[in-house]
Design an enzyme around this catalytic site. Structure first.
Site, mmCIF file in Angstrom:
data_model
loop_
_atom_site.group_PDB
_atom_site.id
_atom_site.type_symbol
_atom_site.label_atom_id
_atom_site.label_comp_id
_atom_site.label_asym_id
_atom_site.label_seq_id
_atom_site.Cartn_x
_atom_site.Cartn_y
_atom_site.Cartn_z
ATOM 1 N N LYS A 173 -36.440 54.625 3.070
ATOM 2 C CA LYS A 173 -37.473 55.672 3.059
ATOM 3 C C LYS A 173 -38.838 55.024 3.215
ATOM 4 O O LYS A 173 -39.226 54.160 2.437
ATOM 5 C CB LYS A 173 -37.459 56.441 1.732
ATOM 6 C CG LYS A 173 -38.456 57.595 1.745
ATOM 7 C CD LYS A 173 -38.739 58.156 0.359
ATOM 8 C CE LYS A 173 -40.007 57.616 -0.241
ATOM 9 N NZ LYS A 173 -41.241 57.991 0.476
ATOM 10 N N GLY A 225 -45.098 48.857 -3.000
ATOM 11 C CA GLY A 225 -46.083 49.925 -3.202
ATOM 12 C C GLY A 225 -46.900 49.655 -4.447
ATOM 13 O O GLY A 225 -47.142 48.504 -4.804
ATOM 14 N N SER A 226 -47.283 50.716 -5.125
ATOM 15 C CA SER A 226 -48.190 50.575 -6.267
ATOM 16 C C SER A 226 -47.444 50.213 -7.554
ATOM 17 O O SER A 226 -46.256 50.505 -7.702
ATOM 18 C CB SER A 226 -48.955 51.875 -6.474
ATOM 19 O OG SER A 226 -48.067 52.898 -6.866
ATOM 20 N N GLY A 230 -43.734 51.326 -9.117
ATOM 21 C CA GLY A 230 -42.773 50.257 -9.405
ATOM 22 C C GLY A 230 -42.187 50.394 -10.796
ATOM 23 O O GLY A 230 -40.973 50.229 -11.002
ATOM 24 N N GLU A 248 -42.467 44.616 -4.956
ATOM 25 C CA GLU A 248 -43.673 43.968 -4.449
ATOM 26 C C GLU A 248 -44.814 44.958 -4.669
ATOM 27 O O GLU A 248 -44.858 46.007 -4.046
ATOM 28 C CB GLU A 248 -43.489 43.627 -2.967
ATOM 29 C CG GLU A 248 -44.426 42.537 -2.513
ATOM 30 C CD GLU A 248 -45.762 43.083 -2.063
ATOM 31 O OE1 GLU A 248 -46.647 43.256 -2.939
ATOM 32 O OE2 GLU A 248 -45.926 43.329 -0.868
ATOM 33 N N CYS A 282 -51.691 43.991 0.715
ATOM 34 C CA CYS A 282 -51.358 43.643 -0.676
ATOM 35 C C CYS A 282 -51.904 42.267 -1.071
ATOM 36 O O CYS A 282 -52.221 42.040 -2.228
ATOM 37 C CB CYS A 282 -49.857 43.711 -0.884
ATOM 38 S SG CYS A 282 -48.927 42.821 0.356
ATOM 39 N N GLU A 380 -56.737 47.103 -8.514
ATOM 40 C CA GLU A 380 -56.525 47.035 -7.067
ATOM 41 C C GLU A 380 -57.126 48.276 -6.413
ATOM 42 O O GLU A 380 -56.750 49.398 -6.715
ATOM 43 C CB GLU A 380 -55.023 46.956 -6.751
ATOM 44 C CG GLU A 380 -54.762 46.802 -5.269
ATOM 45 C CD GLU A 380 -53.274 46.716 -4.916
ATOM 46 O OE1 GLU A 380 -52.503 47.551 -5.398
ATOM 47 O OE2 GLU A 380 -52.902 45.811 -4.150
#
Ligand code: NAD
Ligand code: MN
Length: 478
Positions: A173, A225-226, A230, A248, A282, A380
């Site tokens: 996805k 992703g964020s 996660g 990640e 990232c 971030e």
């Protein structure tokens, strides 16, 4: 454009749920289409297709698996333009980046892992008493991948290529913000001749991702992703079938510029390098630290570079554009929100405004001397906002570099090789660039220390994360 939202069992499916997601072109604010969001029906169908395809795929001769991965790589190259157009429409990545970097890099990743497919080895050990131990490495089963929108096709390739090379079946996805390029790729999967069910693609939002994370028949999930998402994935895995999880999650990476550095490369790395893909990267080094003796001059030079690059912000379809819009209105709101917060937390040196009133363009922005607890220094932002501080000693530089809950990347600029290696060894990050931002390479593992993630992608480690060891002990008696 693409007429379907899901690719399950080698069939193009629109999806039965009423949930849809409208995608706007972030350069023009115009609607460029809707995707259907997969719900239980589609996820169960995709997982069932992958489950049925898994054992036959794992038993397929490795050379055949490799040939199919190579074929897909060739098709990605041959269809570069169509994939890139689909990507630009959805998330505004400049054609120079999507076409010249992200999409070719994905093809290269499929080729790299095609090369591994027939090189998976086991182990044997010296006979111990009356036993011989051997180890064989087996695929894990049905693997799900959930990806972001910033380097869409590359992220897909980092997860899917090693999974398929190792003999797993996949459900992937991508982000709802960049769904179309992956759906073009779905067509190429069929064209390449993969058996039905080996590589399935579903579209959808966070709720779709959550269904994958909590599914009882998915054996492993790999997420990029964020941080908050996660955490939810680990939680869902723990509450369902304890599927294996690799993550990640981005970072707040430091860049250290020592007074003996080559100033021109350091300026380029911290301006052009940092602003690559509108800093929606990232590993972007968003916390810059400059050694005091050169600080005033360096910061002045950096300001000029940022002002110069302001002119490279524009239409992502134009070959000369270096900085496109942010991915969507949510990212614009998020980044402008941080810029407003920053104005009360630090000194604005350059930028600090949205560019124009159409699209999601933002000026390359620098803030000077934020406090150590400032939000713009700690969190971030995932946009073109840099913070700058100064340091005196090497020890202080290392301390500042490690002053973060993240640990994905770091960059060290110095003309002294011993210092470069010494500092790189002390930084708590999974990737370090010396005298230029870190550049991922197929063979070397990529991933984070601390809260930047769990596990590694790329290289042999990336392959091994899709295999599991089986130890067999053989009695030599009789
Ligand atoms: P996100 O984490 O919400 O989305 C990433 C992917 O996860 C998407 O495919 C999304 O649909 C899916 N997802 C969302 N919630 C989920 C859930 N509960 N369970 C399973 N899957 C879920 O990130 P975003 O909203 O696209 O971006 C927000 C921020 O995330 C960015 O500003 C940036 O800080 C960070 N980010 C980091 C990276 C990276 O490369 N590490 C990439 C994109 C975004
Ligand atoms: Mn969009």
């Amino acid at each position: 454009m693409v007429e379907y939202s899901h690719f399950i069992n080698n069939e193009y499916i629109e999806g039965s749920s009423s949930a849809t997601y409208e995608v706007l072109n972030p350069a023009t604010d115009e609607s460029v289409g809707k995707i259907n969001c997969a719900r239980e029906t589609e996820i169960d169908a995709a997982v069932a297709a992958a489950r049925a395809a898994f054992e036959p795929w794992a038993a397929t001769p490795a050379a055949k698996r490799a040939a199919l991965l190579n074929k897909l790589a060739d098709l990605i190259d041959a269809n570069n333009e169509e994939i890139v157009k689909a990507e630009i429409k959805a998330m505004g990545q400049p054609v120079s980046i999507a076409g010249g970097f992200v999409v070719p890099y994905a093809a290269q990743t499929f080729r790299y892992y095609a090369g591994w497919a027939d090189k998976i080895e086991g182990q044997t050990f010296p006979v111990e008493g009356d036993r011989l131990h051997i180890v064989q490495y087996e695929p894990i089963g049905v693997c799900a991948g959930i990806g972001p929108w910033n380097v869409t096709i590359s992220t897909l390739s980092w997860k899917v290529a090693p999974a398929l090379a190792a003999g797993n079946a996949v459900v992937y996805k991508t982000s709802e913000k960049s769904p179309f390029s992956v759906l073009v790729l779905a067509r190429l999967v069929k064209e390449a001749g993969f058996p039905a069910g080996v590589f399935n693609i579903v579209s959808g939002d966070g709720a779709t991702g959550a269904l994958l994370a909590s599914h009882m028949d998915i054996d492993k999930i790999s997420f990029t992703g964020s941080g908050p998402s996660g955490r939810k994935i680990i939680e869902a895995a723990a509450k369902s079938n304890l599927k294996k999880v690799t993550l990640e999650l981005g970072g707040k990476s430091p860049s250290l510029v020592f007074d003996d550095a080559d100033i021109e490369s350091a300026l380029t790395g911290n301006s052009q390098g940092f602003l690559f893909n509108s800093s929606q990267v990232c590993i972007a080094a968003s916390r810059l630290f400059v050694q005091k003796p050169i600080a005033d001059k360096f910061i002045e030079g950096l300001k000029e570079r940022f002002q110069g690059l302001d002119g490279a912000v524009g239409d992502p379809n134009a070959p000369s554009t270096y900085i496109g819009p942010l991915a969507d209105k949510a990212q614009l709101k998020r980044v402008l929100g941080y810029i407003e917060v920053g104005k009360s937390e630090a000194k604005l040196l350059v930028g600090g405004e949205r560019k124009g009133d159409t699209g999601t363009f933002v000026q390359p922005t620098i803030f000077l001397n934020p406090a150590k607890d400032a939000r713009i220094y700690k969190e971030e932002i995932f946009g073109p906002v840099l913070t700058v501080l100064t340091f005196e000693t090497e020890e202080e530089a290392v301390e500042l570099a490690n002053d973060t809950s993240y640990g994905l990347s770091a960059t060290v600029y110095t003309g002294n090789t011993a210092r470069a290696i010494r500092v790189a060894s002390k930084i708590k990050a999974g990737t370090v660039g010396i005298n230029a931002p870190f550049a991922p390479s197929m063979g070397s593992p990529f991933g984070g220390y601390k809260q930047s993630g769990a596990g590694r992608e790329l290289g042999k480690e990336g392959l091994m994360s899709y295999l599991q060891a089986k130890s067999i002990s053989i009695s030599l008696v009789g």
